[in-house]
Design a protein around this motif. Structure first.
Motif, PDB file in Angstrom:
ATOM      1  N   GLU A   1     -18.815  13.835  -1.895  1.00 56.82           N
ATOM      2  CA  GLU A   1     -17.530  13.161  -2.027  1.00 56.82           C
ATOM      3  C   GLU A   1     -17.602  11.727  -1.476  1.00 56.82           C
ATOM      4  N   ASN A   2     -18.263  11.547  -0.338  1.00 53.46           N
ATOM      5  CA  ASN A   2     -18.409  10.205   0.218  1.00 53.46           C
ATOM      6  C   ASN A   2     -19.270   9.311  -0.664  1.00 53.46           C
ATOM      7  N   PHE A   3     -20.287   9.907  -1.266  1.00 54.36           N
ATOM      8  CA  PHE A   3     -21.126   9.146  -2.186  1.00 54.36           C
ATOM      9  C   PHE A   3     -20.282   8.626  -3.348  1.00 54.36           C
ATOM     10  N   LEU A   4     -19.442   9.501  -3.904  1.00 59.02           N
ATOM     11  CA  LEU A   4     -18.595   9.077  -5.022  1.00 59.02           C
ATOM     12  C   LEU A   4     -17.631   7.977  -4.587  1.00 59.02           C
ATOM     13  N   LYS A   5     -17.115   8.082  -3.374  1.00 61.30           N
ATOM     14  CA  LYS A   5     -16.102   7.118  -2.924  1.00 61.30           C
ATOM     15  C   LYS A   5     -16.700   5.761  -2.529  1.00 61.30           C
ATOM     16  N   TYR A   6     -17.868   5.804  -1.872  1.00 57.02           N
ATOM     17  CA  TYR A   6     -18.387   4.564  -1.282  1.00 57.02           C
ATOM     18  C   TYR A   6     -19.691   4.075  -1.903  1.00 57.02           C
ATOM     19  N   GLY A   7     -20.279   4.873  -2.766  1.00 59.71           N
ATOM     20  CA  GLY A   7     -21.535   4.441  -3.372  1.00 59.71           C
ATOM     21  C   GLY A   7     -22.703   4.638  -2.431  1.00 59.71           C
ATOM     22  N   PRO A   8     -23.883   4.262  -2.891  1.00 54.83           N
ATOM     23  CA  PRO A   8     -25.095   4.596  -2.148  1.00 54.83           C
ATOM     24  C   PRO A   8     -25.272   3.827  -0.850  1.00 54.83           C
ATOM     25  N   TYR A   9     -24.796   2.582  -0.762  1.00 55.97           N
ATOM     26  CA  TYR A   9     -25.062   1.807   0.460  1.00 55.97           C
ATOM     27  C   TYR A   9     -24.048   0.692   0.705  1.00 55.97           C
ATOM     28  N   TYR A  10     -22.909   0.745   0.056  1.00 52.51           N
ATOM     29  CA  TYR A  10     -21.914  -0.306   0.287  1.00 52.51           C
ATOM     30  C   TYR A  10     -21.073   0.014   1.517  1.00 52.51           C
ATOM     31  N   ASP A  11     -20.512  -1.038   2.112  1.00 53.73           N
ATOM     32  CA  ASP A  11     -19.631  -0.828   3.260  1.00 53.73           C
ATOM     33  C   ASP A  11     -18.373  -0.081   2.802  1.00 53.73           C
ATOM     34  N   PRO A  12     -18.087   1.061   3.413  1.00 58.52           N
ATOM     35  CA  PRO A  12     -16.957   1.892   2.962  1.00 58.52           C
ATOM     36  C   PRO A  12     -15.613   1.155   2.958  1.00 58.52           C
ATOM     37  N   PHE A  13     -15.321   0.411   4.013  1.00 56.70           N
ATOM     38  CA  PHE A  13     -14.016  -0.264   4.075  1.00 56.70           C
ATOM     39  C   PHE A  13     -13.915  -1.316   2.968  1.00 56.70           C
ATOM     40  N   THR A  14     -14.969  -2.102   2.798  1.00 52.87           N
ATOM     41  CA  THR A  14     -14.937  -3.181   1.796  1.00 52.87           C
ATOM     42  C   THR A  14     -14.802  -2.619   0.380  1.00 52.87           C
ATOM     43  N   ILE A  15     -15.577  -1.596   0.067  1.00 53.66           N
ATOM     44  CA  ILE A  15     -15.539  -1.098  -1.321  1.00 53.66           C
ATOM     45  C   ILE A  15     -14.239  -0.355  -1.587  1.00 53.66           C
ATOM     46  N   THR A  16     -13.633   0.205  -0.546  1.00 51.04           N
ATOM     47  CA  THR A  16     -12.325   0.841  -0.739  1.00 51.04           C
ATOM     48  C   THR A  16     -11.271  -0.228  -1.025  1.00 51.04           C
TER      49      THR A  16
ATOM     50  N   LEU B   1       0.830  -1.212   0.000  1.00 48.77           N
ATOM     51  CA  LEU B   1       0.000   0.000   0.000  1.00 48.77           C
ATOM     52  C   LEU B   1       0.861   1.257   0.000  1.00 48.77           C
ATOM     53  N   SER B   2       0.455   2.249  -0.804  1.00 47.45           N
ATOM     54  CA  SER B   2       1.087   3.563  -0.717  1.00 47.45           C
ATOM     55  C   SER B   2       0.489   4.301   0.479  1.00 47.45           C
ATOM     56  N   GLU B   3       1.134   5.387   0.857  1.00 44.84           N
ATOM     57  CA  GLU B   3       0.630   6.186   1.975  1.00 44.84           C
ATOM     58  C   GLU B   3      -0.778   6.700   1.654  1.00 44.84           C
ATOM     59  N   TYR B   4      -0.957   7.123   0.413  1.00 42.08           N
ATOM     60  CA  TYR B   4      -2.269   7.630  -0.015  1.00 42.08           C
ATOM     61  C   TYR B   4      -3.338   6.544   0.120  1.00 42.08           C
ATOM     62  N   GLU B   5      -2.997   5.330  -0.327  1.00 43.93           N
ATOM     63  CA  GLU B   5      -3.944   4.212  -0.239  1.00 43.93           C
ATOM     64  C   GLU B   5      -4.249   3.862   1.222  1.00 43.93           C
ATOM     65  N   THR B   6      -3.213   3.847   2.035  1.00 38.75           N
ATOM     66  CA  THR B   6      -3.426   3.551   3.457  1.00 38.75           C
ATOM     67  C   THR B   6      -4.354   4.591   4.088  1.00 38.75           C
ATOM     68  N   ASN B   7      -4.146   5.846   3.728  1.00 39.49           N
ATOM     69  CA  ASN B   7      -5.018   6.902   4.251  1.00 39.49           C
ATOM     70  C   ASN B   7      -6.464   6.716   3.804  1.00 39.49           C
ATOM     71  N   CYS B   8      -6.644   6.349   2.540  1.00 45.06           N
ATOM     72  CA  CYS B   8      -8.003   6.098   2.034  1.00 45.06           C
ATOM     73  C   CYS B   8      -8.668   4.962   2.814  1.00 45.06           C
ATOM     74  N   LEU B   9      -7.887   3.908   3.095  1.00 51.25           N
ATOM     75  CA  LEU B   9      -8.425   2.753   3.825  1.00 51.25           C
ATOM     76  C   LEU B   9      -8.765   3.131   5.268  1.00 51.25           C
ATOM     77  N   LYS B  10      -7.910   3.952   5.874  1.00 52.24           N
ATOM     78  CA  LYS B  10      -8.128   4.371   7.261  1.00 52.24           C
ATOM     79  C   LYS B  10      -9.421   5.170   7.375  1.00 52.24           C
ATOM     80  N   GLU B  11      -9.566   6.094   6.451  1.00 47.75           N
ATOM     81  CA  GLU B  11     -10.763   6.942   6.427  1.00 47.75           C
ATOM     82  C   GLU B  11     -12.015   6.093   6.235  1.00 47.75           C
ATOM     83  N   ALA B  12     -11.927   5.138   5.313  1.00 50.81           N
ATOM     84  CA  ALA B  12     -13.068   4.265   5.030  1.00 50.81           C
ATOM     85  C   ALA B  12     -13.377   3.366   6.230  1.00 50.81           C
ATOM     86  N   PHE B  13     -12.332   2.854   6.860  1.00 56.14           N
ATOM     87  CA  PHE B  13     -12.525   2.003   8.048  1.00 56.14           C
ATOM     88  C   PHE B  13     -13.258   2.777   9.137  1.00 56.14           C
ATOM     89  N   ASN B  14     -12.815   4.009   9.371  1.00 54.05           N
ATOM     90  CA  ASN B  14     -13.476   4.828  10.390  1.00 54.05           C
ATOM     91  C   ASN B  14     -14.941   5.057  10.035  1.00 54.05           C
TER      92      ASN B  14
END
Lengths: 505, 505
Positions: B433-448, B407-420
C-alpha cells in the motif's frame, strides 16, 4: 509500382514547377504546394465511425491485448502489438473535445460537434448552447442532397451519439421526443439497439412531450421493422428499415463478450447497411461503437477491448467496400472522448505487462454484477464461494491458469472488504475513500475484481468518467490528408461537410 | 492563395491523369496516386526533437494548463486549450514503442530505435540485443555524409537518449565509456547537461572501462568547452563546442521551474546550435527534453508541463529556421515513451477540471523534497509548519487563493500520514500500500502534495514508471507526409534516413 511512382514523381516535379511559375509566380509562399500536392475526388460514399469513449488508450489496450497469447491473435513470446483495421489507415489527426461549458465533454455535446461542426453545452442534442436554434446535421445535409442515410449504433438508437445526427432536443434525456424524430427524419436505415424512447418510463420524460409509441410511429412513417437476423437479411434496397435484435435493459446491444449468437453484430448491421444503401446517389453512414464507453466507465478493460474489436470489425466492412470503390469513398473514424483515464502501466507492476492474464475473463462486469446482486438478495453465498465464482468467470485467483493470477494478501483483503460492502446492500458512496475505490454506483465486489485483474495485467484507470484527453482521427479515402494534424472536434465535421460537398449551396 | 491553389489543382488533375495513363496505364492500383501526390526535396537541415517521457497525455496536460487562467496564457473563462508549437505541425503519426524484450520500453532501447531504426534490449545503447554488434546511428550517417552534427539534451549529455546518437555500449550505466565516445565522435556541437561520466563515481562504473577525465578528453579532441552564457555566445561556426552551464546532481539542467536565469535554456542551446551548424553542408540536430520524464516519474504535473514548454520553446527556434528555409528543412518531434500513466481526469473530480489550481506551484517536487529531507534531518518542523510551507510553495491548502485548494479531512489525513512517514526516515517500500501511495523512492510528503494538487485540478497518474501507450510523431517540412499514420518507433528512424538520404550508398 514503387519505381513507377518515382518516375511519375520526377515528371511531376518539372510540370508542377512550370505550373507554379505560370500560376503564382508572384507568390513566395509556394513551398507548401511543392511539399505536398494533394487532390481528391468528391467522395459519394461516406462512412463516419464513432467509438464512444474511444481515444488512444482504448486502441492501445486492444492492440496490446490482441497480440498476447490467446486473447485473440496468438503470438506467444512476441512483445509487439496486434493491428486493428483502424491502425492501417494512412492518415491520423488529433482532435480536442471540450464542450462549450466544460473541459471534459459528454456524448451529446461531443456528438453535436461531430455531426454539425459546432460547439454546444453538455447534454444538448444538435442545438446551440441555449437551445434557441437547431443545428443542421451532416446527415440531414446529405439527405437533402439525395444521398441515402444510415444510422447504426450498438447502444439505443435514440442515445446521444446517433440522436445528434437526426434529432434536435434541449436534453439527451428526452428519449421519447428524440426517438420520435427518427420517424420524421426520412432516413433510410436505422440499426443496432432498440429505442429507450419506446420504454414506458421514457415515454413522457420530456414534460412538454407526449407519450410515444415509437414502433407505431416508425411503421406509420413507412419503416419496415426487423427483429431477427433472418428478417433483416430479407430486406431489400428501396425499403426504409429499422433493425434491431436482442437488447439489454438500456435498449443497447449486449456487450460483445456476452452477445448471444442470434443477436446481430455491429459488423453485420454495417454490412447490411452497405447493401441497402449502395446506389448511384451515394450514402452517408454513421456507425457508433457505443459500449466501449460504458465498459470504461466501469473500468472493465476486457469488455472494452472486445467491444472495440466488434467496432473494428464493422470498420472492416467499410474497408472492404473502400477497396472496391476507392475513388468514391471516404472513411473517417474518431472517438467522442476518452473514458476512464485508461493507460497501459500500473505502479505495482512497474515496467512489466501481462496482457495475457485478461484472456480468461468470460463475461462482462455487468453480467457478473447481476449474479452478485442475486447473492446479496438471497444471502446464500459466502466469501469463499464468491472467490470460486470469480476464479471461474475472470481467471483471477486461479494460479493453475497462471501464477501471476494468484492473489496477494493485500488483494484478498481488498476483495473481502468489497464483498462485504456488496452484501451489505449499502449503496452510499459519500465516503470519499469508498467512492474512489468503487465508483459512484458500481457493484463493489465486481469492480474490485476488474481493478485487480486489470492491474495484474499492467493496466490501470484513474476515473469512472470521461477524461479530457484529445481523440485520434483516422482517415482513408478521398480527401484523407485534410484530416492530418491537430484540430478541434468541430473541425472533423467541417472537413467532412466540405470534402463531400454536403452543404446546400 | 486559396483560389490560386484550386486553379493549380485543376490543372494538375488533367496533367496527372495524362501522366498516369502513359506511365502506368496497365495498373489498376492508381487510386493512391490520384488521392495524394506527394513529392519532396531532400532536406539538408534535419531537426529531431525527442521528448523523454512525452506522449499525448503530456502534450494534452500542457495545452490544457496553458489555456487556464494565469498558468501562462491567460484566457479566463475559456474552456479550450492553449496551442504549443508542436500542435501546429501539419502531420501526425502514432508509433508503438516496445523493446525487443519488454512491452514497456526504457530510454536506451527506445533511443536506439529512434536513432538507428532497430529494436534492441532494455538498457542497450545502439547495439543489438545481445551486444555482439554496433548499430550505425543516423547522426553517424549524417556525419559521414559531411553534415554538421549537434546533440542537445536537458539531461546529462551521456544520458541514454543523447548517447544513442553517438555511442555504442552494452549498458546505459557505463557513463564513463559513453561520455568518452563524445570525444571520438567528431560531432560538432554537444550542449545542455554536463557528463555523468566525468563524475568520480561513474568513472570506473564499467568494469572493463578505465577512469575517464571527460573534460580533458574533450579538450584533447579539439572541443571548446563553454560553461557560461557569455562563453557560449562567443563561439563561432567552425569550432567544435561542448556547452553546459549550471547542472544538478545528475548532471542535468535544473527543472525549468527551478532554473536560475544564468543557466542557459534548452531553446538558447538550440538557437546557438543553429547558428554554429548552419552551412551549405547541412546539419542534423537531435534535441532532447529529458526531464519531462523525470517529473512524470515523480507524478509532478506542473514541473512536467514547464519542462514541456521549455522543450516546445526549443521547437520554436527550429520553426523560425524552417520558415526561412522551408524547402531544405525537415522537423520531426516524438517521444520515447509515456511516463506516469498521466491522464486528464480523476474519479473524485468526476467531469470537472480546474487546471488553474496548478498555477501557484513555485518549485519542483525535487526542490521541495530537499527541504523536507532537511526537516527530517534536523527534526525541527512539525506538521502544522510543514503545511504552511506546502501552502507557500504549492498553493495547496490555501483557500484564500482558491476555495478548491482547501483540504478535505481525508486529504489532511493522507498528508499527515505521509509527513510522519517522511519524518520517520523509513525508506522501506515493501508494504504494497505504501509503495502504491509513495512510489519506490520519492519523499512521501512531497509526492502526496503533488498527488492531491494534481487530483484537485482533475489530473491523475497510475504509475511511477513508463507506460506502454504509443507516442505521437509530429512532422513538418520536406517529406512530412511520410510520417502520417500508425507505425513502429523504428520506422521513424528509417523514414528520416531515407528522406534525408543519410545512408551511405
Amino acid at each position: 509500382m514503387k519505381n513507377a511512382m518515382k518516375v511519375i514523381m520526377g515528371s511531376l516535379v518539372l510540370l508542377t514547377s512550370l505550373i507554379l511559375l505560370v500560376s503564382c509566380g508572384d507568390d513566395g509562399d509556394d513551398s507548401d504546394v511543392l511539399n505536398s500536392i494533394t487532390k481528391y475526388d468528391t467522395p459519394k460514399y461516406v462512412f463516419y465511425f464513432i467509438g464512444d469513449g474511444m481515444a488512444n488508450p482504448q486502441v492501445n489496450l486492444t492492440e496490446a491485448a490482441l497480440n498476447d497469447d490467446d486473447f485473440r491473435l496468438a503470438k506467444p513470446g512476441d512483445v509487439g502489438v496486434g493491428v486493428l483495421n483502424l491502425s492501417t489507415f494512412p492518415v491520423i489527426g488529433m482532435a480536442t473535445t471540450f464542450a462549450e461549458d466544460r473541459y471534459i465533454t459528454g456524448s451529446a455535446a461531443a456528438a453535436t460537434a461531430l455531426a454539425c461542426g459546432k460547439k454546444t453545452t453538455i447534454g444538448t442534442i444538435s442545438q446551440n448552447g441555449d437551445h434557441s436554434q437547431d443545428f443542421e446535421t451532416m446527415a440531414e445535409m446529405a439527405k437533402a442532397k439525395g444521398m441515402k442515410i444510415g444510422i447504426i449504433s450498438s447502444v439505443s438508437i435514440d442515445h446521444a451519439t446517433p440522436a445528434c445526427f437526426y434529432a434536435h432536443e434541449p436534453s439527451r434525456g428526452n428519449y421519447n421526443n428524440i426517438a420520435a424524430q427518427m420517424a420524421t427524419s426520412n432516413f433510410d436505415y436505422f440499426a443496432g439497439g432498440f429505442a429507450k424512447g419506446d420504454f414506458e418510463k421514457y415515454r413522457g420524460r420530456d414534460p412538454e412531450g407526449d407519450p410515444k409509441d415509437i414502433i407505431a410511429e416508425m411503421q406509420n412513417a413507412g419503416y419496415t421493422i426487423t427483429t431477427t437476423r433472418a428478417e433483416l437479411q430479407a430486406t431489400q434496397p428501396g425499403q426504409k428499415v429499422w433493425a434491431y435484435t436482442g437488447y439489454d435493459g438500456d435498449a443497447a446491444l449486449y456487450y460483445e463478450l456476452d452477445r448471444p449468437s442470434d443477436h446481430v453484430s455491429l459488423a453485420e448491421f454495417t454490412a447490411k447497411g452497405i447493401e441497402l444503401l449502395h446506389s448511384k446517389d451515394g450514402f452517408f453512414m454513421m456507425i457508433e461503437g457505443g459500449k466501449i464507453d460504458w465498459a470504461c466507465h466501469a473500468n472493465d478493460a476486457v469488455s472494452a477491448a472486445h467491444d472495440l474489436i466488434a467496432f473494428d470489425n464493422a470498420i472492416g466492412e467499410a474497408l472492404d467496400f473502400y477497396n472496391e470503390h476507392p475513388k468514391e469513398t471516404l472513411i473517417i473514424i474518431t472517438g467522442d472522448h476518452e473514458c476512464g483515464g485508461l493507460t497501459l502501466g500500473f505502479a505495482a507492476t512497474e515496467y512489466e505487462s501481462a496482457f495475457a492474464l485478461l484472456k480468461d475473463q468470460k463475461i462482462s462486469y455487468q453480467e457478473f454484477a447481476v449474479r452478485v446482486g442475486n447473492w446479496a438478495d438471497n444471502g446464500n453465498v459466502n466469501f469463499s464461494t464468491a472467490l470460486d465464482s470469480m476464479k471461474y468467470f475472470f481467471g483471477l485467483g486461479n494460479a493453475n491458469l497462471n501464477n501471476a493470477l494468484a492473489l496477494s494478501e493485500y488483494e484478498t483483503n481488498c476483495l473481502k472488504e468489497a464483498f462485504n460492502e456488496s452484501m451489505s446492500g449499502d449503496t452510499d458512496r459519500d465516503n470519499e475513500e469508498n467512492f474512489l475505490k468503487y465508483g459512484p454506483y458500481y457493484d463493489p465486489f465486481t469492480i474490485t475484481i476488474t481493478h485487480i485483474l486489470n492491474q495484474k495485467a499492467g493496466i490501470d484507470w484513474t476515473s469512472y468518467y470521461h477524461t479530457g484527453v484529445p481523440v485520434p482521427v483516422y482517415a482513408m479515402g478521398q480527401g484523407q490528408y485534410e484530416f492530418s494534424g491537430s484540430y478541434d472536434n468541430t473541425d472533423i465535421a467541417k472537413k467532412i461537410i466540405e470534402i463531400a460537398e454536403l452543404a446546400s449551396d
